[in-house]
Write a protein that holds these residues in place. Structure first.
Motif, PDB file in Angstrom:
ATOM      1  N   LEU A 170       1.014  24.003   0.128  1.00  0.00           N
ATOM      2  CA  LEU A 170       1.256  24.590  -1.186  1.00  0.00           C
ATOM      3  C   LEU A 170       0.450  23.890  -2.276  1.00  0.00           C
ATOM      4  N   GLN A 171       0.195  22.607  -2.087  1.00  0.00           N
ATOM      5  CA  GLN A 171      -0.555  21.855  -3.077  1.00  0.00           C
ATOM      6  C   GLN A 171      -2.055  22.054  -2.870  1.00  0.00           C
ATOM      7  N   GLN A 172      -2.829  21.662  -3.858  1.00  0.00           N
ATOM      8  CA  GLN A 172      -4.289  21.683  -3.773  1.00  0.00           C
ATOM      9  C   GLN A 172      -4.774  20.242  -3.795  1.00  0.00           C
ATOM     10  N   PRO A 173      -4.799  19.601  -2.626  1.00  0.00           N
ATOM     11  CA  PRO A 173      -5.144  18.176  -2.580  1.00  0.00           C
ATOM     12  C   PRO A 173      -6.624  17.937  -2.839  1.00  0.00           C
ATOM     13  N   THR A 174      -6.930  16.734  -3.282  1.00  0.00           N
ATOM     14  CA  THR A 174      -8.326  16.327  -3.413  1.00  0.00           C
ATOM     15  C   THR A 174      -8.728  15.444  -2.230  1.00  0.00           C
ATOM     16  N   ALA A 175      -7.776  15.166  -1.367  1.00  0.00           N
ATOM     17  CA  ALA A 175      -8.041  14.461  -0.106  1.00  0.00           C
ATOM     18  C   ALA A 175      -6.916  14.823   0.864  1.00  0.00           C
ATOM     19  N   ALA A 176      -7.223  14.708   2.132  1.00  0.00           N
ATOM     20  CA  ALA A 176      -6.203  14.946   3.156  1.00  0.00           C
ATOM     21  C   ALA A 176      -6.533  14.088   4.366  1.00  0.00           C
ATOM     22  N   VAL A 177      -5.487  13.748   5.107  1.00  0.00           N
ATOM     23  CA  VAL A 177      -5.655  13.054   6.377  1.00  0.00           C
ATOM     24  C   VAL A 177      -5.018  13.939   7.438  1.00  0.00           C
ATOM     25  N   VAL A 178      -5.813  14.321   8.428  1.00  0.00           N
ATOM     26  CA  VAL A 178      -5.303  15.121   9.532  1.00  0.00           C
ATOM     27  C   VAL A 178      -4.965  14.155  10.662  1.00  0.00           C
ATOM     28  N   VAL A 179      -3.692  14.143  11.051  1.00  0.00           N
ATOM     29  CA  VAL A 179      -3.219  13.264  12.121  1.00  0.00           C
ATOM     30  C   VAL A 179      -3.311  14.057  13.422  1.00  0.00           C
ATOM     31  N   CYS A 180      -4.052  13.508  14.378  1.00  0.00           N
ATOM     32  CA  CYS A 180      -4.306  14.196  15.645  1.00  0.00           C
ATOM     33  C   CYS A 180      -3.808  13.354  16.819  1.00  0.00           C
ATOM     34  N   ILE A 181      -3.498  14.035  17.905  1.00  0.00           N
ATOM     35  CA  ILE A 181      -3.180  13.349  19.158  1.00  0.00           C
ATOM     36  C   ILE A 181      -4.391  13.479  20.078  1.00  0.00           C
ATOM     37  N   ASP A 182      -4.802  12.361  20.648  1.00  0.00           N
ATOM     38  CA  ASP A 182      -5.899  12.346  21.610  1.00  0.00           C
ATOM     39  C   ASP A 182      -5.270  12.497  23.004  1.00  0.00           C
ATOM     40  N   TRP A 183      -5.247  13.725  23.495  1.00  0.00           N
ATOM     41  CA  TRP A 183      -4.562  14.012  24.749  1.00  0.00           C
ATOM     42  C   TRP A 183      -5.259  13.400  25.951  1.00  0.00           C
TER      43      TRP A 183
END
Length: 180
Positions: A73-86
């Motif tokens: 909903l927000q308009q971020p100026t940065a983001a961190v995508v948390v991923c799983i390394d399967w």
């Protein structure tokens, strides 16, 4: 209740909020690195580090992420995508049904949200997105899958009203003591 109001950690936990209205001011690289570094202090299953993090600051890529993330909903100026390394998960012999990697996503995200709050950034988690689309946008290799996005920015002066708890639920309403 233990822990006085002057306890900095408890104060941070009690005052951190999901922020949905952000300014257009960029998040500095140093602030983003502080948030990212905090993730390594989160509890992880066996301290194995089965996760990967993708830092996103390019405005065009952030807009594309928003397009495939109805929960953003927000308009971020940065983001961190948390991923799983399967591949790493399998390499350690964990079954794909093991909830540990998902639990660790939560602990890493909670730690990053608190770190952001601690340095004066606004933040909010997003779990409603197309994993396939996010993976494609970020060019993730096949065994690395996005699980959660932490949006970051500077809080706008005016915020939408917070979601209120239903029926004024307190901690005592949701805890059962060890009675039988």
């Amino acid at each position: 209740m233990n822990g006085g109001a002057d306890d900095a950690v408890l104060r941070a936990i009690r005052t951190r909020r999901v922020v949905r209205a952000l300014t257009s001011a960029p998040v500095t690289r140093a602030d983003l690195e502080t948030v990212l570094d905090s993730a390594r202090y989160a509890p992880h299953a066996g301290n194995r580090r089965l996760h990967r993090y993708v830092a996103v600051t390019r405005p065009a890529l952030l807009r594309a992420l928003r397009m495939v993330s109805p929960g953003m909903l927000q308009q971020p100026t940065a983001a961190v995508v948390v991923c799983i390394d399967w591949a790493q998960v399998r390499g350690y012999g964990f079954a794909t049904t093991n909830p540990g990697p998902y639990i660790d996503v939560g602990t890493a995200a909670a730690t990053m949200l608190l770190a952001a709050h601690g340095i004066g950034l606004a933040s909010g988690p997003v779990t409603s997105f197309s994993g396939a689309a996010v993976a494609t946008l970020l060019g993730l290799p096949d065994p690395v899958r996005p699980e959660l996005i932490v949006c970051l920015g500077h809080p706008a002066a005016e915020q939408p009203p917070p979601m209120r708890r239903r029926h004024g639920t307190g901690w005592a309403d949701i805890v059962q003591w060890d009675r039988g």
